[in-house]
Design a protein around this motif. Structure first.
Motif, PDB file in Angstrom:
ATOM      1  N   LEU A 802       0.824  -1.200   0.000  1.00 58.07           N
ATOM      2  CA  LEU A 802       0.000   0.000   0.000  1.00 58.07           C
ATOM      3  C   LEU A 802       0.865   1.260   0.000  1.00 58.07           C
ATOM      4  CD1 LEU A 802      -2.837   1.412   0.500  1.00 58.07           C
ATOM      5  CD2 LEU A 802      -2.237   1.292   2.926  1.00 58.07           C
ATOM      6  N   VAL A 803       1.871   1.284   0.853  1.00 58.27           N
ATOM      7  CA  VAL A 803       2.735   2.457   0.964  1.00 58.27           C
ATOM      8  C   VAL A 803       3.455   2.718  -0.356  1.00 58.27           C
ATOM      9  CG1 VAL A 803       4.833   3.340   2.067  1.00 58.27           C
ATOM     10  CG2 VAL A 803       3.011   2.334   3.459  1.00 58.27           C
ATOM     11  N   GLU A 804       4.014   1.666  -0.945  1.00 58.37           N
ATOM     12  CA  GLU A 804       4.768   1.862  -2.185  1.00 58.37           C
ATOM     13  C   GLU A 804       3.854   2.223  -3.354  1.00 58.37           C
ATOM     14  OE1 GLU A 804       7.870   2.270  -2.396  1.00 58.37           O
ATOM     15  OE2 GLU A 804       8.200   1.758  -0.304  1.00 58.37           O
ATOM     16  N   ALA A 805       2.659   1.632  -3.382  1.00 53.20           N
ATOM     17  CA  ALA A 805       1.717   1.975  -4.451  1.00 53.20           C
ATOM     18  C   ALA A 805       1.281   3.431  -4.350  1.00 53.20           C
ATOM     19  CB  ALA A 805       0.503   1.053  -4.403  1.00 53.20           C
ATOM     20  N   THR A 806       1.062   3.902  -3.135  1.00 52.89           N
ATOM     21  CA  THR A 806       0.668   5.300  -2.937  1.00 52.89           C
ATOM     22  C   THR A 806       1.821   6.241  -3.254  1.00 52.89           C
ATOM     23  OG1 THR A 806      -0.846   4.583  -1.185  1.00 52.89           O
ATOM     24  CG2 THR A 806      -0.344   6.931  -1.308  1.00 52.89           C
ATOM     25  N   VAL A 847       3.466   6.490   8.103  1.00 51.53           N
ATOM     26  CA  VAL A 847       4.365   5.641   7.315  1.00 51.53           C
ATOM     27  C   VAL A 847       4.584   6.174   5.918  1.00 51.53           C
ATOM     28  CG1 VAL A 847       3.904   3.530   8.617  1.00 51.53           C
ATOM     29  CG2 VAL A 847       2.426   4.135   6.678  1.00 51.53           C
ATOM     30  N   LEU A 848       3.802   7.182   5.547  1.00 49.77           N
ATOM     31  CA  LEU A 848       4.023   7.807   4.240  1.00 49.77           C
ATOM     32  C   LEU A 848       3.470   9.222   4.239  1.00 49.77           C
ATOM     33  CD1 LEU A 848       4.887   7.623   1.216  1.00 49.77           C
ATOM     34  CD2 LEU A 848       2.510   7.035   0.724  1.00 49.77           C
ATOM     35  N   GLU A 849       4.270  10.148   3.750  1.00 53.98           N
ATOM     36  CA  GLU A 849       3.829  11.472   3.337  1.00 53.98           C
ATOM     37  C   GLU A 849       4.461  11.716   1.969  1.00 53.98           C
ATOM     38  OE1 GLU A 849       2.973  14.743   6.565  1.00 53.98           O
ATOM     39  OE2 GLU A 849       4.903  13.802   6.995  1.00 53.98           O
ATOM     40  N   ALA A 850       3.678  11.504   0.935  1.00 52.61           N
ATOM     41  CA  ALA A 850       4.214  11.604  -0.423  1.00 52.61           C
ATOM     42  C   ALA A 850       4.481  13.066  -0.772  1.00 52.61           C
ATOM     43  CB  ALA A 850       3.237  10.992  -1.418  1.00 52.61           C
ATOM     44  N   TYR A 857      -2.936  24.261  -3.824  1.00 50.57           N
ATOM     45  CA  TYR A 857      -3.500  23.803  -2.551  1.00 50.57           C
ATOM     46  C   TYR A 857      -3.309  22.289  -2.396  1.00 50.57           C
ATOM     47  CZ  TYR A 857      -5.804  28.366  -2.848  1.00 50.57           C
ATOM     48  OH  TYR A 857      -6.067  29.717  -2.975  1.00 50.57           O
ATOM     49  N   PHE A 858      -2.065  21.861  -2.312  1.00 52.84           N
ATOM     50  CA  PHE A 858      -1.766  20.433  -2.248  1.00 52.84           C
ATOM     51  C   PHE A 858      -1.562  19.981  -0.800  1.00 52.84           C
ATOM     52  CE2 PHE A 858      -0.724  21.518  -6.590  1.00 52.84           C
ATOM     53  CZ  PHE A 858      -1.210  20.423  -7.301  1.00 52.84           C
ATOM     54  N   VAL A 859      -2.004  18.759  -0.530  1.00 47.23           N
ATOM     55  CA  VAL A 859      -1.759  18.101   0.748  1.00 47.23           C
ATOM     56  C   VAL A 859      -1.101  16.766   0.455  1.00 47.23           C
ATOM     57  CG1 VAL A 859      -2.808  17.044   2.789  1.00 47.23           C
ATOM     58  CG2 VAL A 859      -3.697  19.216   1.914  1.00 47.23           C
ATOM     59  N   LYS A 860      -0.056  16.454   1.186  1.00 49.69           N
ATOM     60  CA  LYS A 860       0.674  15.215   0.943  1.00 49.69           C
ATOM     61  C   LYS A 860      -0.232  14.001   1.193  1.00 49.69           C
ATOM     62  CE  LYS A 860       5.134  17.180   2.353  1.00 49.69           C
ATOM     63  NZ  LYS A 860       6.262  17.098   3.324  1.00 49.69           N
ATOM     64  N   PRO A 861      -0.349  13.087   0.219  1.00 49.17           N
ATOM     65  CA  PRO A 861      -1.039  11.826   0.508  1.00 49.17           C
ATOM     66  C   PRO A 861      -0.377  11.144   1.703  1.00 49.17           C
ATOM     67  CG  PRO A 861      -0.699  12.068  -1.840  1.00 49.17           C
ATOM     68  CD  PRO A 861       0.076  13.185  -1.181  1.00 49.17           C
ATOM     69  N   THR A 862      -1.167  10.898   2.743  1.00 50.07           N
ATOM     70  CA  THR A 862      -0.631  10.480   4.031  1.00 50.07           C
ATOM     71  C   THR A 862      -1.284   9.180   4.487  1.00 50.07           C
ATOM     72  OG1 THR A 862      -0.280  12.803   4.629  1.00 50.07           O
ATOM     73  CG2 THR A 862      -0.248  11.199   6.425  1.00 50.07           C
ATOM     74  N   ILE A 863      -0.441   8.266   4.972  1.00 51.40           N
ATOM     75  CA  ILE A 863      -0.940   7.002   5.512  1.00 51.40           C
ATOM     76  C   ILE A 863      -0.485   6.867   6.952  1.00 51.40           C
ATOM     77  CG2 ILE A 863      -0.879   4.483   5.316  1.00 51.40           C
ATOM     78  CD1 ILE A 863      -0.378   4.816   2.327  1.00 51.40           C
ATOM     79  N   PRO A 881      -6.662  13.584   1.490  1.00 50.81           N
ATOM     80  CA  PRO A 881      -5.864  12.393   1.160  1.00 50.81           C
ATOM     81  C   PRO A 881      -5.166  11.800   2.375  1.00 50.81           C
ATOM     82  CG  PRO A 881      -4.663  14.358   0.545  1.00 50.81           C
ATOM     83  CD  PRO A 881      -5.993  14.832   1.054  1.00 50.81           C
ATOM     84  N   VAL A 882      -5.954  11.367   3.340  1.00 52.26           N
ATOM     85  CA  VAL A 882      -5.440  10.815   4.596  1.00 52.26           C
ATOM     86  C   VAL A 882      -6.105   9.466   4.831  1.00 52.26           C
ATOM     87  CG1 VAL A 882      -5.163  11.155   7.070  1.00 52.26           C
ATOM     88  CG2 VAL A 882      -5.109  13.134   5.530  1.00 52.26           C
TER      89      VAL A 882
END
Length: 989
Positions: A802-806, A847-850, A857-863, A881-882
């Motif tokens: 999931l992390v790598e795909a995101t 575990v991820l902030e892309a 107005y961007f927000v880092k895709p976050t897991i 995107p959380v």
């Protein structure tokens, strides 16, 4: 090419085909088929599958999930769940155990698992390269060449794409080393006095880049081309041939164009140890072959074309049906065979430019190739026959004995990633029209088997669609829709910063104040200036709607529907333009913006049809009395729309009211008011009468409360936040002075949506589905996945992928073709979501902030992982995107966690366990449940949309009862007796 049954060519084809059949029938079976002389369980499984279509589906579903099961008890339980109802004597006896963990259950699990593994070994050359090399060496002893294909998980991240390339580089090196000890076999290792490569590998182009997408053709081609160059350079050093496979139709044009481009480069132009693939079941395959012939003549050096029938027929057919697209594959097997013969002839006629690899198990197809090669006196180097490992081996042996060069396509790898390949082979072998089944299992006479195939007359259009026929999204795998979209974006950009004023009672009105609507990808870019309605103008809009209602409610349902159908047609004509406005004003990527337009079109047509259905009175008459039940519209409808589906949702809410005979005051979200103005343009062009539809952009806090409380408003339709929705619900309940009705409120108020991934899930599908559902449109869909609830046995593997795909998703401006995650809607949303992320760090692990662009107005895709079920991250709607990932110890706990919020909108389950699927159907508390697919993208009529609990109130949008909320039912009874008499139909006179 039309073959005359009595022609010399046809007689030669049948002569060769008969020879293959006879030779195969009396010859020794190869090592691949020798064990089938004994009736083992794996043979019985195949026989059961061929004897019962429903059993075949259940059996193959069980086989598909088998590798993921981690204990014999789990295998036994799934056996009973999938196959326990089958009325097959031998199978029923095998499954006669009371508990999965009982000794008999353990025996059944061991027996069936072993049988399936044995079955897999027929079609897969080994678990690893060492086993594959042994299989290859056995093939070479039977004078058969090979091409090796590495089975693997679907490539869903750049880490996996890089691993795919490296594994092939290692594979080629090991094969080259092993080949040094092989004795040469003249029949397969040389031709026309020249040596042939001993080693050949087959690769899939899309596996070189996880974001491979025809919509982003230029970037995809650039990324993939560099991997192709690396592979070909290493292959040249090792003396290895490389063949590129063909996959789904959506990848075809991009695959061909990329390969053509690379192979025209000076470094690779003279290479002849390279091949590519064409699929005979495609309707445009002849056009593609002609294109390859022209290209090969320009190139000046031949490459090999592997001609196959195609392995994704079911998938392509279903996908085209579901999307309303032209069907790319032939409907009938005979048409594929006829097209294949024509392609074979054309390919062999051009053997100077393209060398042929004829891949088939159909004896007639093989015989056509041999007969043509003999007729044209084609040199041995320029064509060969190919078959799949474990299929049609006796025919392969017969062709070898006839002096043909035969190459076997050998997949190898672990069983789990190879299961999709195995299922395709099983489907192919057990299909009613399979040549192997008809010839080997059913023993059909050769006269029937060798009849010339007949081409169908259909062209791929006009598929029969049952029920409502939705608008087709643009197929961006085709060049024309991409070009039209690009052109529309340029044209819309030339019309930015125009002014859009409210529209009241059929005319535009000026305002004192304006709002600049900006592009969230590029906030300095003004999309349009929107006039903000005042409270006085809001009053005027309600008055106009009230006045127009008197006439509009008397307009027939068909007349109203005709206006909406005309609006739908105009939307279809303006599809690319409307999608472009969506891309620029709310930052929605093109593919999703296009779908937004489709849904709006569907709402117009569907609600028009529904109202025509509902307008007919329902009669229940008895002698002397008539009883009629019918509907009438309610009155003025206030529509308060969201920005996240800026076209589809407002259109749906408004046209439902209009179709039902109500008049509308439409208050759009401030952030999407330009798109709302475009909707007003469409309705005006469609002929909506003055006052029936009033467009009222404005500040919600200023005009919203007045409109909600207005005594002349009968119905309020709202989509937005829970806080605002609950306030509307409370305000609407208060009876205002002069108000003589109770207001109806229809409200959709978001969700905290979960997807459960259990231990039997297909992780390829699950990871892709969660990523798309969580991060599509930057998580700003009310249906978006914000919680992934993962069972413990697969938790670590799932999170890693999931992390790598995101991380691999393209994040950027919405108008860039490759963007999968765009900006959030505005600075306020950006700050709010970032605040949630900061607070989330105190409760769970990031575990991820892309990475994201610096402007916009961007927000880092976050897991987040390690999320507690009752924490803020797991309970509050963040609308961005959380994604919170929650571990569950059992399926019971997973369901409990999923249901443990105030919301009940959408949910999903990835599972191959029938009992889990049944329980989710019964116990998962959501309005829309999606099983083994993403949880966004509901379609009108197919998936009517809406939830319950605090996700909303009202019937589902796009469903059969949605319009009833906009209507008042009436019952009218008339006594038809006069002075003791009444007409009684059918009575004696």
């Amino acid at each position: 090419m039309v073959v005359q049954v009595g022609s010399a060519y046809e007689l030669k084809t049948r002569e060769i085909a008969q020879a293959i059949l006879v030779q195969g029938a009396r010859g020794e079976r190869s090592f691949l088929g020798a064990l089938r002389d004994q009736m083992r369980l794996d043979d019985k499984l195949m026989n059961w599958a061929m004897g019962n279509d429903s059993l075949r589906v259940q059996l193959f579903r069980f086989v598909d999930g088998l590798p993921s099961l981690r204990s014999k008890a789990e295998i036994a339980r799934h056996l009973q769940e999938y196959l326990g109802e089958a009325e097959v004597p031998g199978l029923k006896g095998l499954l006669n155990f009371s508990k999965p963990d009982s000794p008999t259950g353990q025996i059944a699990a061991t027996t069936v698992a072993t049988a399936v593994e044995t079955l897999a070994r027929r079609y897969i050359a080994g678990d690893n390269i060492q086993q594959a090399i042994k299989s290859i060496e056995r093939l070479r002893k039977e004078r058969m060449a090979f091409t090796l294909d590495l089975l693997g998980e679907a490539v869903i991240s750049e880490v996996e794409a890089e691993s795919y390339l490296n594994r092939y580089l290692d594979l080629m090196a090991q094969l080259a080393q092993a080949s040094k000890s092989w004795s040469r076999v003249p029949q397969i290792d040389e031709a026309d006095g020249e040596p042939l490569p001993l080693v050949q590998v087959s690769v899939k182009l899309s596996a070189f880049y996880s974001q491979f997408d025809a919509l982003d053709a230029a970037s995809s081609a650039a990324k993939v081309s560099e991997k192709i160059r690396i592979l070909l350079r290493r292959a040249r050093e090792l003396g290895t041939a490389v063949h590129f496979d063909m996959e789904q139709y959506a990848h075809k044009d991009l695959t061909l164009s990329t390969l053509k481009s690379v192979l025209l480069e000076d470094e690779f132009r003279t290479r002849t140890d390279v091949g590519l693939t064409l699929q005979g079941y495609l309707r445009d395959s002849q056009q593609d072959l002609e294109g390859l012939i022209t290209w090969a003549k320009e190139r000046g050096h031949p490459v090999t074309v592997r001609l196959v029938k195609g392995a994704y027929w079911d998938q392509e057919t279903i996908k085209a049906y579901q999307n309303g697209w032209w069907q790319p594959v032939f409907n009938q097997k005979s048409s594929t065979d006829a097209n294949y013969e024509a392609l074979t002839r054309r390919l062999l006629e051009n053997h100077e430019y393209l060398w042929a690899a004829i891949g088939s198990h159909n004896v007639r197809s093989l015989a056509v190739a041999i007969a043509t090669a003999q007729e044209l006196q084609i040199p041995k180097r320029r064509y060969e026959l190919q078959m799949l490992y474990g299929m049609g081996d006796k025919f392969a042996k017969a062709c070898v004995d006839m002096g043909q060069r035969v190459r076997i396509y050998c997949p190898y790898g672990e069983l789990i990633p190879g299961m999709g390949y195995l299922i395709r082979r099983l489907l192919e072998n057990t299909a009613n029209n399979s040549f192997l089944r008809r010839s080997v299992e059913e023993g059909r006479p050769s006269e029937e088997l060798l009849q010339p195939p007949v081409m169908e007359k259909t062209d791929g259009h006009g598929l029969q669609v049952v029920g409502f026929h939705g608008a087709a999204n643009s197929d961006f795998s085709q060049a024309q829709p991409r070009q039209l979209a690009e052109q529309a974006l340029a044209e819309v950009r030339a019309r930015l910063a125009q002014t859009y004023n409210p529209w009241i009672n059929g005319t535009a009105v000026t305002t004192a104040d304006h709002l600049d609507s900006v592009n969230p990808s590029k906030p300095e870019e003004i999309v349009g200036r929107v006039g903000l309605a005042s409270v006085e103008q809001a009053e005027a809009a309600v008055k106009a709607a009230k006045t127009a209602f008197t006439t509009w409610k008397q307009t027939s349902a068909t007349q109203r529907a005709d206006i909406l159908r005309k609006a739908a047609d105009l939307m279809e004509q303006r599809r690319q333009e409307l999608a472009a406005w969506i891309v620029l004003e709310v930052g929605k990527p093109l593919r999703e913006a296009d779908a937004d337009v489709s849904e709006a079109i569907d709402f117009c047509r569907f609600y028009g049809e529904e109202m025509e259905r509902l307008q007919a009175p329902r009669s229940r008459n008895v002698p002397g009395e008539t009883n009629e039940y019918h509907y009438q519209p309610r009155g003025v409808t206030l529509v308060i729309a969201p920005w996240n589906f800026p076209f589809a949702i407002p259109v749906g809410m408004c046209v439902a009211a209009l179709a039902a005979g109500n008049t509308v005051v439409f208050k759009p979200a401030e952030q999407s008011s330009v798109i709302a103005a475009k909707f007003n343009e469409v309705l005006q062009a469609a002929g909506i009468p003055s006052g029936v539809f009033n467009f009222l952009p404005g500040i919600g806090e200023e005009i919203g409360p007045r409109l909600v409380k207005h005594p002349d408003v009968h119905l309020i339709v709202f989509t937005g936040s829970q806080k605002v929705g609950c306030q509307i619900y409370a305000d609407a309940a208060v009876l205002q002075p002069g108000q003589k009705h109770l207001k109806r409120v229809i409200a959709e108020m978001g969700g905290k949506n979960a997807i459960i991934i259990d231990e039997s899930a297909d992780l390829d599908q699950a990871v892709v589905g969660v990523v798309q559902s969580a991060f599509g449109y930057a998580g700003q869909k009310c249906s978006a996945c914000s919680r992934a609830i993962v069972l413990e046995p697969v938790y670590d593997a799932f999170v890693t992928r999931l992390v790598e795909a995101t991380r691999s998703l393209n994040v950027g401006p919405a108008d860039q073709a490759g963007t999968k995650v765009g900006p959030v809607i505005d600075a306020e949303a950006q700050a709010r979501i970032q605040d949630y992320i900061s607070k989330g760090r105190l409760e769970a692990e990031v575990v991820l902030e892309a990475p994201v662009p610096e402007t916009g107005y961007f927000v880092k895709p976050t897991i987040f992982t390690g999320v507690k079920p009752d924490s803020m991250l797991a309970q509050e709607e963040i609308f961005g995107p959380v994604l919170a990932v929650i571990k569950a110890s059992s399926f019971d706990e997973a369901l409990q966690i999923a249901n443990g919020t105030d919301y009940g909108l959408t949910g999903g389950l990835y599972s191959r366990t029938p009992s889990h699927i049944a329980r989710a159907r019964a116990e998962f508390e959501v309005g829309n449940l999606y099983i083994n697919r993403g949880i966004t993208g509901a379609l009108v009529d197919r998936q009517p949309f809406g939830g319950f609990k605090l996700s909303g109130v009202g019937s589902k949008a796009g469903g059969p009862d949605y319009l009833l909320q906009f209507l008042e039912p009436r019952a009218i009874t008339e006594n038809t007796q006069r002075q003791g008499f009444a007409l009684i139909e059918g009575a004696d006179q």
